[in-house]
Write a protein that holds these residues in place. Structure first.
Motif: not given
Length: 133
Positions: A107-116
């Motif tokens: 996923l472009p541009g998404l950081p660590h933990g984005y799914d939270g």
């Protein structure tokens, strides 16, 4: 953080509280140490300081991939500041090599933990789950 630099200091252990979306992480010695290691980019060196002769690569997720694993969904933001995207690629390559059924979403541009985050729906993950139930 000086206590964490001394490999002869006592081991730290505290009760881990589950992550509750919207609530800040509890600040404790373990969390402070983890944050420090990530910030300084020395996680592997400090984490394995008391284990001479241990190669951190032996603990990589890719090393655990084996034939017979269930179908696996892997997602990784390419702006992850804690876990390098190359680790996800190593897992994907290991799964290809072992013939494991997997799905990979970069996923472009998404950081660590984005799914939270509450607004993240993880549609492809649910599609994968429903396909294999």
């Amino acid at each position: 953080m000086s206590v964490h630099h001394d490999p002869n200091s006592p081991l730290l252990s505290e009760i881990f509280e589950p992550r509750i979306p919207g609530k800040p992480f509890a600040r404790n010695n373990r969390m402070n140490f983890y944050t420090y290691m990530v910030q300084e980019g020395n996680l592997a060196q400090l984490l394995f300081a008391k284990a001479p002769g241990v190669d951190p690569k032996e603990y990589a997720v890719a090393a655990l991939v084996h034939k017979g694993m269930p179908p696996t969904f892997i997602t990784h933001g390419d702006a992850d500041q804690h876990v390098g995207l190359e680790q996800a690629h190593e897992v994907v390559n290991a799964m290809k090599k072992e013939g494991v059924d997997f799905y990979f979403e970069e996923l472009p541009g998404l950081p660590h933990g984005y799914d939270g985050k509450e607004e993240v729906e993880m549609k492809k993950m649910y599609e994968c789950l429903l396909k294999h139930l």
